[in-house]
Write an enzyme that holds these catalytic residues in place. Structure first.
Site, PDB file in Angstrom:
ATOM      1  N   ASP A 154       0.990   4.961   2.629  1.00 26.70           N
ATOM      2  CA  ASP A 154       2.309   5.439   2.199  1.00 26.70           C
ATOM      3  C   ASP A 154       2.327   5.876   0.746  1.00 26.70           C
ATOM      4  O   ASP A 154       3.287   6.504   0.298  1.00 26.70           O
ATOM      5  CB  ASP A 154       3.336   4.310   2.357  1.00 26.70           C
ATOM      6  CG  ASP A 154       3.822   4.173   3.783  1.00 26.70           C
ATOM      7  OD1 ASP A 154       4.014   5.194   4.444  1.00 26.70           O
ATOM      8  OD2 ASP A 154       4.007   3.023   4.227  1.00 26.70           O
TER       9      ASP A 154
HETATM   10  C1  BGC Z   1       4.249   0.031  -0.714  1.00 27.27           C
HETATM   11  C2  BGC Z   1       3.683   0.348   0.637  1.00 27.27           C
HETATM   12  C3  BGC Z   1       4.798   0.516   1.621  1.00 27.27           C
HETATM   13  C4  BGC Z   1       5.780   1.552   1.110  1.00 27.27           C
HETATM   14  C5  BGC Z   1       6.955   1.777   2.039  1.00 27.27           C
HETATM   15  C6  BGC Z   1       5.253   1.071  -1.104  1.00 27.27           C
HETATM   16  O1  BGC Z   1       5.837   0.732  -2.306  1.00 27.27           O
HETATM   17  O2  BGC Z   1       3.232  -0.076  -1.662  1.00 27.27           O
HETATM   18  O3  BGC Z   1       2.783  -0.646   1.037  1.00 27.27           O
HETATM   19  O4  BGC Z   1       4.299   0.905   2.854  1.00 27.27           O
HETATM   20  O5  BGC Z   1       6.271   1.181  -0.140  1.00 27.27           O
HETATM   21  O6  BGC Z   1       7.845   0.740   2.062  1.00 27.27           O
HETATM   22  C1  NOJ Z   2       2.847  -0.948   4.445  1.00 22.18           C
HETATM   23  C2  NOJ Z   2       3.472  -0.143   5.525  1.00 22.18           C
HETATM   24  O1  NOJ Z   2       4.318  -0.961   6.301  1.00 22.18           O
HETATM   25  C3  NOJ Z   2       2.411   0.500   6.382  1.00 22.18           C
HETATM   26  O2  NOJ Z   2       3.015   1.314   7.348  1.00 22.18           O
HETATM   27  C4  NOJ Z   2       1.459   1.279   5.522  1.00 22.18           C
HETATM   28  O3  NOJ Z   2       0.506   1.833   6.346  1.00 22.18           O
HETATM   29  C5  NOJ Z   2       0.855   0.430   4.449  1.00 22.18           C
HETATM   30  N1  NOJ Z   2       1.886  -0.190   3.697  1.00 22.18           N
HETATM   31  C6  NOJ Z   2      -0.070   1.197   3.525  1.00 22.18           C
HETATM   32  O4  NOJ Z   2       0.622   1.959   2.610  1.00 22.18           O
END
Ligand code: BGC
Ligand code: NOJ
Length: 814
Positions: free
Chosen positions: A487
């Site tokens: 993400d």
């Molecule tokens: C986090 C991710 C997460 C994303 C969406 C980011 O700040 O580092 O792990 O998936 O937010 O919530």
């Molecule tokens: C947490 C999110 O829930 C997941 O969908 C994502 O793949 C990872 N973070 C990596 O960014």
């Protein structure tokens, strides 16, 4: 250093001191009524949706942390001294303390000045209540005159609004008190048809429902005026902050034990039967009273607990293993499976780190979680798949998240994460392999929940696949959109204003940046779809999928390989990411893991090479970091990934979710030693001895462990709600132990460490129990199978005739 121990017999983790490095929590509830509970009774409850139906309050990120909970105070009425038997909030020095987190329940016990108190908290199956079963024993040589006070603070339902909209909320709180039961009915007068109740099995000496009356002005939960004084003031909340507190007087002879049960519940009434009498504003309590009456009887409480115990016995009994490694056994047989059920129920919404208001159910998250829970709750997995598919868009793309209460896509986050659609294929594939329920593909499912748009589920999968083909970039690799699995790799974002969401801000038109990760995912999902098509008798269609897969595989070889490892992506300037050409972020784990697990480069040595580079450049003693070198500064063109300080989260943290991809990759090249070694590095049970460094619960996976660039290398964060649970469960059971579901039946393909001489497993699959024994006769992974005593060719156990209960499988590895 440890803060407790595993009691595997009882399937409990026993915490032996209350001051754990962080609150160590557990989950209550299995279906609709849920709660989190810490080792000092902190936490909160909600009905289905942690944002929209929050029942009790909790204060995130408070000091001290973990404030708000299911608190009980005991008071010695002869001396006036009082304490919390769960340690918080009064923090008295307890003579004994233990917290047993078990399967769907938590028991906190302590002793203070000769008074023992033990409270078992649980949510009965099929009912929207939680029970606090309190036993108080007097170990003093003389009688004890005690007061017991309960307290919870009600949330005004919408947790987001509750913590922000004070100009309204301080005026709307309402309660009713009847027969010693406290009913919370804020907004019931208007559009809500639900309320909460808090009851006690004993006759009460008094109650409070207004927070400030219970606490006293300027006092905290550690020093409530009512408890200090020894009685409540029978306050009735009008606005401000409704709470529920019962006061019970208790005289205990030496050696005597008394049980008190508190019942906190949620109740909905039909719209036209909200009030009783109908023309009044008084809650119709008929249904609630029946539940309360039931749980005022101790025998019913015990029976409900026994039912819960059997429920977990059955669920966990579906797959049990006996290997030479205690940490493997413990995680597979107990905690990892249990954690998979938590991610099924809660997704990423409510934990000590997830506030319950930010993220509903993620599309990619829930599809991946299926890998870990589909064998335990196939019926509910089916429903989940259909709910997820109904939030898919007609384009084949998907809402990134949906709200569990409404089951509608979340507009705030929207779509455009170009990996999302493929996870539906992976999820459906896992479901089909487990259940053989091919009928699900014919279920009619709408797009974006729009009536009239329904097509068979199978067409949803076709559209998922096409979505990528219609969005290829300059190298023929998939365009990344807002982000792929990571993400935080936001290649079209270019955000230069603080406060903008990296997830939803998009400043480039997205026609250039490409993802090698999605390419790998496409290869895996496309191969699954081809199998599914073949099973539907669509051989020609299957062939077209395989042709596209082969083409993508070739593109990865041509434009996704950097010489010694797989590239990660191309940015908006078509420059490489995850390449030796980069100064920082030269190599990423995602493509090494996912491409090898998808079988890319198995024949020509690329997979082995990528895994070797991973070992050399990314592996640490605490797990495999996400990339190296970490980004030391903010890169406008990369987005959130470079917003994190080096070593944390996606910027070179050990992002545990993708470690099992490498584990599976290692099994695909036949390296059982490496696979199990990586598996063990992040196995929480194997890290129990370093709890002072790890800091999170030793019984569940955390999303992240700080990487080697971080000053706190080895420190875990964001425990419980992570795709790590499902992926590790899948990696250890299906790839290392090799008990693998397939469209044709159960495969036996272990890739275990060389030092393991044997292991056993019992796995229920499509209604049949497979008793499996694997023996080593050589160093390799070649499997010789005997099924019910007869040798068979290959490693697929043929599906037995209908009615078969047990199949005995003996596998010899050579
Ligand atoms: C986090 C991710 C997460 C994303 C969406 C980011 O700040 O580092 O792990 O998936 O937010 O919530
Ligand atoms: C947490 C999110 O829930 C997941 O969908 C994502 O793949 C990872 N973070 C990596 O960014």
């Amino acid at each position: 250093m440890k803060y407790g121990y595993f009691d595997d017999q009882k399937r409990e983790y026993v915490i032996t001191r209350p001051d754990t490095p962080l609150p160590w929590i557990n989950y209550l509830g299995c279906e609709a009524y849920f709660g989190i509970i810490s080792n000092t009774a902190g936490g909160y409850s909600f009905f289905r949706d942690a944002r929209l139906r929050r029942i009790t309050r909790y204060r995130y990120n408070n000091a001290p942390y973990d404030v708000g909970g299911r608190y009980i105070y005991l008071r010695d009425d002869s001396s006036g001294e009082f304490w919390s038997p769960s340690w918080q909030p009064t923090q008295n020095k307890l003579e004994e303390y233990s917290c047993r987190h078990g399967m769907g329940y938590t028991t906190i016990s302590s002793k203070y000045k000769g008074i023992e108190a033990s409270t078992r908290y649980f949510v009965p199956l099929d009912e929207n209540v939680e029970i606090w079963q309190l036993n108080v024993t007097n170990h003093r040589p003389q009688a004890a005159e005690l007061s017991v006070f309960s307290i919870i603070e009600f949330c005004l339902w919408d947790a987001q609004d509750d913590s922000t909209n004070f100009q309204r909320n301080f005026s709307i709180g309402e309660v009713e008190i009847e027969d010693g039961v406290i009913y919370h009915k804020t907004e019931y007068r208007e559009r809500r048809d639900h309320f909460a109740f808090f009851a006690c099995s004993e006759k009460i000496a008094g109650y409070d429902t207004q927070r400030e009356a219970f606490l006293g002005p300027y006092r905290g939960w550690d020093n409530p005026a009512a408890v200090e004084r020894g009685h409540c003031s029978n306050s009735v909340a009008h606005g401000w902050a409704p709470v529920g507190s019962h006061h019970v007087k208790l005289s205990l002879e030496p050696g005597e034990t008394r049980q008190i049960n508190f019942v906190l519940g949620y109740q909905e009434n039909p719209r036209d039967q909200k009030f009783d009498p109908p023309d009044s504003q008084i809650i119709n309590k008929k249904a609630a009273k029946a539940v309360i009456a039931k749980y005022r009887v101790a025998a019913n409480v015990n029976a409900a607990f026994e039912k819960l115990r059997l429920y977990w016995n059955d669920l966990l009994g579906l797959c049990q293993v006996d290997t030479p490694d205690v940490h493997t056994n413990r995680m597979v047989n107990i905690w990892n499976a249990y954690q998979c059920m938590a991610t099924f129920n809660i997704s990423r919404s409510a934990s000590f780190y997830e506030s319950g208001i930010g993220r509903g159910l993620g599309f990619r998250d829930s599809n991946q979680d299926l890998l870990g829970f589909v064998h335990m709750v196939p019926g509910r997995a089916r429903e989940r798949i259909l709910d997820l598919a109904a939030t898919q868009l007609a384009s084949g793309g998907a809402y990134h998240q949906y709200q569990p209460l409404t089951k509608r896509g979340n507009d705030d986050v929207g779509s455009g994460f170009n990996d999302d659609p493929h996870w539906l294929i992976i999820g459906v594939g896992a479901y089909l392999k487990e259940t053989g329920d091919w009928g699900i593909l014919d279920e009619l499912v709408p797009y974006d929940n729009a009536p009239g748009s329904e097509t068979p589920l199978y067409e949803h999968l076709q559209r998922s696949f096409r979505y990528t083909l219609e969005r290829l970039g300059p190298h023929g690799l998939p365009l990344i959109g807002r982000a792929d699995w990571n993400d935080c790799l936001n290649l079209n974002c270019f955000s230069d204003s603080p406060g903008q969401s990296f997830q939803t801000t998009t400043n480039k038109d997205g026609k250039v940046a490409e993802s090698v990760f999605i390419a790998g995912l496409f290869v895996l999902a496309g191969s699954e779809l081809a199998e599914i098509a073949r099973h539907r008798g669509l051989a020609a269609e299957a062939a077209t999928y395989l042709a596209e897969v082969a083409k993508m595989d070739a593109t990865i070889h041509k434009h996704g390989w950097d010489g010694e490892w797989f590239l990660r992506a191309y940015d908006d300037f078509s420059r490489k990411i995850g390449s030796k050409e980069n100064v920082e972020g030269k190599i990423y784990i995602e493509t090494q893991g996912f491409c090898t697990l998808a079988g890319i480069g198995l024949d020509d040595g690329l997979a082995a090479k990528a895994l070797e580079s991973t070992r050399k450049l990314l592996a640490t003693e605490h797990g495999i970091v996400l990339q190296q070198p970490a980004y030391s500064k903010y890169y406008l063109e990369y987005g959130e990934i470079s917003s994190y300080p080096p070593g944390y989260k996606e910027n070179a943290g050990i992002f545990c979710h993708n470690n099992p991809w490498v584990v599976i990759g290692e099994t695909r090249v036949g390296n059982g030693d490496a696979a199990h070694d990586y598996y063990t590095r992040i196995n929480p049970s194997a890290r129990e001895e370093i709890s002072d460094i790890h800091r999170c619960e030793p019984y569940v996976y955390a999303q992240m462990i700080a990487g080697r660039d971080a000053p706190t290398f080895g420190e875990a964060k964001n425990s419980w709600l992570t795709g790590t649970a499902a992926w590790n469960y899948y990696a250890i059971t299906q790839w290392i132990l090799g008990i693998r579901t397939s469209y044709e039946g159960l495969l036996i393909a272990p890739v275990i460490p060389k030092s393991w001489r044997s292991f056993k497993a019992r796995r229920k699959f499509r209604g049949v129990t497979y008793q499996i024994e694997v023996q080593r006769a050589g160093d390799g992974n070649k499997v010789c199978l005997e099924v019910n005593g007869a040798p068979i060719q290959g490693n697929l156990v043929p599906l037995p005739p209908a009615g078969t209960k047990i199949v005995v499988v003996k596998a010899t590895l050579r």
